[in-house]
Design a protein around this motif. Structure first.
Motif, PDB file in Angstrom:
ATOM      1  N   HIS A   1       2.598  -8.321  17.270  1.00  0.00           N
ATOM      2  CA  HIS A   1       3.803  -8.298  18.292  1.00  0.00           C
ATOM      3  C   HIS A   1       5.090  -8.712  17.344  1.00  0.00           C
ATOM      4  CE1 HIS A   1       6.183  -9.127  21.418  1.00  0.00           C
ATOM      5  NE2 HIS A   1       6.636 -10.413  21.061  1.00  0.00           N
ATOM      6  N   ARG A   2       4.769  -9.902  16.418  1.00  0.00           N
ATOM      7  CA  ARG A   2       6.024 -10.335  15.499  1.00  0.00           C
ATOM      8  C   ARG A   2       6.246  -9.073  14.507  1.00  0.00           C
ATOM      9  NH1 ARG A   2       4.783 -16.701  14.214  1.00  0.00           N
ATOM     10  NH2 ARG A   2       4.768 -17.313  16.226  1.00  0.00           N
ATOM     11  N   TYR A   3       5.535  -8.557  14.032  1.00  0.00           N
ATOM     12  CA  TYR A   3       5.496  -7.526  12.987  1.00  0.00           C
ATOM     13  C   TYR A   3       6.218  -6.333  13.735  1.00  0.00           C
ATOM     14  CZ  TYR A   3       4.697  -3.553   9.788  1.00  0.00           C
ATOM     15  OH  TYR A   3       4.972  -2.358   8.896  1.00  0.00           O
ATOM     16  N   GLY A   4       6.088  -5.989  14.904  1.00  0.00           N
ATOM     17  CA  GLY A   4       6.749  -4.960  15.594  1.00  0.00           C
ATOM     18  C   GLY A   4       8.124  -5.493  15.744  1.00  0.00           C
ATOM     19  N   ASP A   5       8.346  -6.583  16.349  1.00  0.00           N
ATOM     20  CA  ASP A   5       9.635  -7.103  16.551  1.00  0.00           C
ATOM     21  C   ASP A   5      10.335  -7.037  15.273  1.00  0.00           C
ATOM     22  OD1 ASP A   5       8.969  -7.608  19.069  1.00  0.00           O
ATOM     23  OD2 ASP A   5       8.822  -9.840  18.733  1.00  0.00           O
ATOM     24  N   THR A   6       9.826  -7.412  14.173  1.00  0.00           N
ATOM     25  CA  THR A   6      10.444  -7.413  12.617  1.00  0.00           C
ATOM     26  C   THR A   6      10.875  -6.001  12.477  1.00  0.00           C
ATOM     27  OG1 THR A   6       9.314  -9.251  11.975  1.00  0.00           O
ATOM     28  CG2 THR A   6      10.311  -8.090  10.311  1.00  0.00           C
ATOM     29  N   GLY A   7      10.084  -4.971  12.509  1.00  0.00           N
ATOM     30  CA  GLY A   7      10.362  -3.590  12.180  1.00  0.00           C
ATOM     31  C   GLY A   7      11.382  -2.926  13.053  1.00  0.00           C
ATOM     32  N   ARG A   8      11.414  -3.407  14.449  1.00  0.00           N
ATOM     33  CA  ARG A   8      12.701  -3.181  14.993  1.00  0.00           C
ATOM     34  C   ARG A   8      13.961  -3.655  14.775  1.00  0.00           C
ATOM     35  NH1 ARG A   8       8.335  -3.217  18.732  1.00  0.00           N
ATOM     36  NH2 ARG A   8       8.731  -5.136  19.659  1.00  0.00           N
ATOM     37  N   GLU A   9      14.016  -4.833  14.374  1.00  0.00           N
ATOM     38  CA  GLU A   9      15.040  -5.687  13.733  1.00  0.00           C
ATOM     39  C   GLU A   9      15.509  -4.971  12.581  1.00  0.00           C
ATOM     40  OE1 GLU A   9      18.418  -8.003  14.154  1.00  0.00           O
ATOM     41  OE2 GLU A   9      16.702  -7.770  15.601  1.00  0.00           O
ATOM     42  N   VAL A  10      14.582  -4.704  11.495  1.00  0.00           N
ATOM     43  CA  VAL A  10      15.014  -3.970  10.412  1.00  0.00           C
ATOM     44  C   VAL A  10      15.837  -2.890  10.694  1.00  0.00           C
ATOM     45  CG1 VAL A  10      14.178  -3.022   8.295  1.00  0.00           C
ATOM     46  CG2 VAL A  10      13.474  -5.360   8.949  1.00  0.00           C
ATOM     47  N   SER A  11      15.191  -1.901  11.690  1.00  0.00           N
ATOM     48  CA  SER A  11      15.595  -0.487  11.952  1.00  0.00           C
ATOM     49  C   SER A  11      17.083  -0.732  12.531  1.00  0.00           C
ATOM     50  CB  SER A  11      14.627   0.116  12.672  1.00  0.00           C
ATOM     51  OG  SER A  11      13.461   0.748  12.234  1.00  0.00           O
ATOM     52  N   ARG A  12      17.085  -1.693  13.236  1.00  0.00           N
ATOM     53  CA  ARG A  12      18.462  -2.066  14.132  1.00  0.00           C
ATOM     54  C   ARG A  12      19.654  -2.276  12.876  1.00  0.00           C
ATOM     55  NH1 ARG A  12      17.287  -6.042  17.816  1.00  0.00           N
ATOM     56  NH2 ARG A  12      15.630  -4.724  18.576  1.00  0.00           N
TER      57      ARG A  12
ATOM     58  N   GLU B   1      -8.590 -13.064  17.336  1.00  0.00           N
ATOM     59  CA  GLU B   1      -8.016 -11.830  18.027  1.00  0.00           C
ATOM     60  C   GLU B   1      -6.593 -12.179  18.686  1.00  0.00           C
ATOM     61  OE1 GLU B   1     -10.797 -10.900  21.097  1.00  0.00           O
ATOM     62  OE2 GLU B   1     -12.076  -9.958  19.441  1.00  0.00           O
ATOM     63  N   HIS B   2      -6.405 -13.392  19.162  1.00  0.00           N
ATOM     64  CA  HIS B   2      -5.123 -14.020  19.538  1.00  0.00           C
ATOM     65  C   HIS B   2      -3.864 -13.966  18.509  1.00  0.00           C
ATOM     66  CE1 HIS B   2      -6.142 -14.718  23.641  1.00  0.00           C
ATOM     67  NE2 HIS B   2      -7.029 -15.410  23.236  1.00  0.00           N
ATOM     68  N   VAL B   3      -4.604 -14.400  17.047  1.00  0.00           N
ATOM     69  CA  VAL B   3      -3.511 -14.428  15.799  1.00  0.00           C
ATOM     70  C   VAL B   3      -2.992 -13.080  15.639  1.00  0.00           C
ATOM     71  CG1 VAL B   3      -3.537 -15.147  13.597  1.00  0.00           C
ATOM     72  CG2 VAL B   3      -4.469 -17.027  15.249  1.00  0.00           C
ATOM     73  N   VAL B   4      -4.010 -12.088  15.671  1.00  0.00           N
ATOM     74  CA  VAL B   4      -3.760 -10.776  14.911  1.00  0.00           C
ATOM     75  C   VAL B   4      -2.984 -10.181  16.043  1.00  0.00           C
ATOM     76  CG1 VAL B   4      -4.927  -8.566  14.837  1.00  0.00           C
ATOM     77  CG2 VAL B   4      -5.724 -10.574  13.715  1.00  0.00           C
ATOM     78  N   ALA B   5      -3.161 -10.480  17.482  1.00  0.00           N
ATOM     79  CA  ALA B   5      -2.164  -9.882  18.471  1.00  0.00           C
ATOM     80  C   ALA B   5      -0.703 -10.244  18.242  1.00  0.00           C
ATOM     81  CB  ALA B   5      -2.924 -10.128  19.527  1.00  0.00           C
ATOM     82  N   ASP B   6      -0.816 -11.704  18.167  1.00  0.00           N
ATOM     83  CA  ASP B   6       0.496 -12.237  17.833  1.00  0.00           C
ATOM     84  C   ASP B   6       1.345 -11.682  16.655  1.00  0.00           C
ATOM     85  OD1 ASP B   6       2.729 -14.280  18.476  1.00  0.00           O
ATOM     86  OD2 ASP B   6       1.834 -15.529  16.981  1.00  0.00           O
ATOM     87  N   LEU B   7       0.676 -11.524  15.384  1.00  0.00           N
ATOM     88  CA  LEU B   7       1.019 -10.983  14.260  1.00  0.00           C
ATOM     89  C   LEU B   7       1.518  -9.340  14.451  1.00  0.00           C
ATOM     90  CD1 LEU B   7      -1.260 -12.361  11.467  1.00  0.00           C
ATOM     91  CD2 LEU B   7       1.089 -12.826  11.860  1.00  0.00           C
TER      92      LEU B   7
END
Length: 120
Positions: free
Chosen positions: A83-94, A75-81
């Motif tokens: 979070h990282r996926y959300g950060d990567t998606g925001r960075e790509v959009s930017r 569950e911690h690994v999935v939550a971390d992924l």
């Protein structure tokens, strides 16, 4: 004249056998000993069965505990992924908003490479 086990001339041999008892009493003794042996085997079997059940219960508890730990870690690994996926998606959009032409060029290049690989 012989005095063997199968000699019919001696009544004392027939009634007492070779070891001083009648065949019936010897069979009765053997039956009693077999019954005692069966009881002893049953007792040891029950004891061994109890030990196996206890060990299986302990192992099940350990497995459940380990599974719980594994699930918590997953569950911690999935939550971390996420979070990282959300950060990567925001960075790509930017990046797409800041450099739209470069993004179109990169997408076109990836498309050409994919088309070239698929033709082979």
């Amino acid at each position: 004249m012989s005095l063997g086990l199968f000699n019919g001339s001696s009544r004392s041999h027939r009634s007492h056998g070779l070891f001083g008892g009648s065949v019936e009493s010897q069979l009765s003794d053997i039956r009693d000993e077999i019954a005692e042996l069966a009881a002893l085997l049953a007792k040891r079997g029950n004891k061994a069965s109890g030990l196996v059940r206890h060990r299986a219960h302990d192992l099940r508890g350990q497995a459940e505990s380990s599974l719980g730990d594994l699930m918590g870690t997953a569950e911690h690994v999935v939550a971390d992924l996420r979070h990282r996926y959300g950060d990567t998606g925001r960075e790509v959009s930017r990046t797409v908003r800041r450099h739209p032409v470069a993004t179109l060029g990169a997408v076109a290049a990836v498309g050409l490479i994919a088309a070239a690989l698929l033709r082979r």
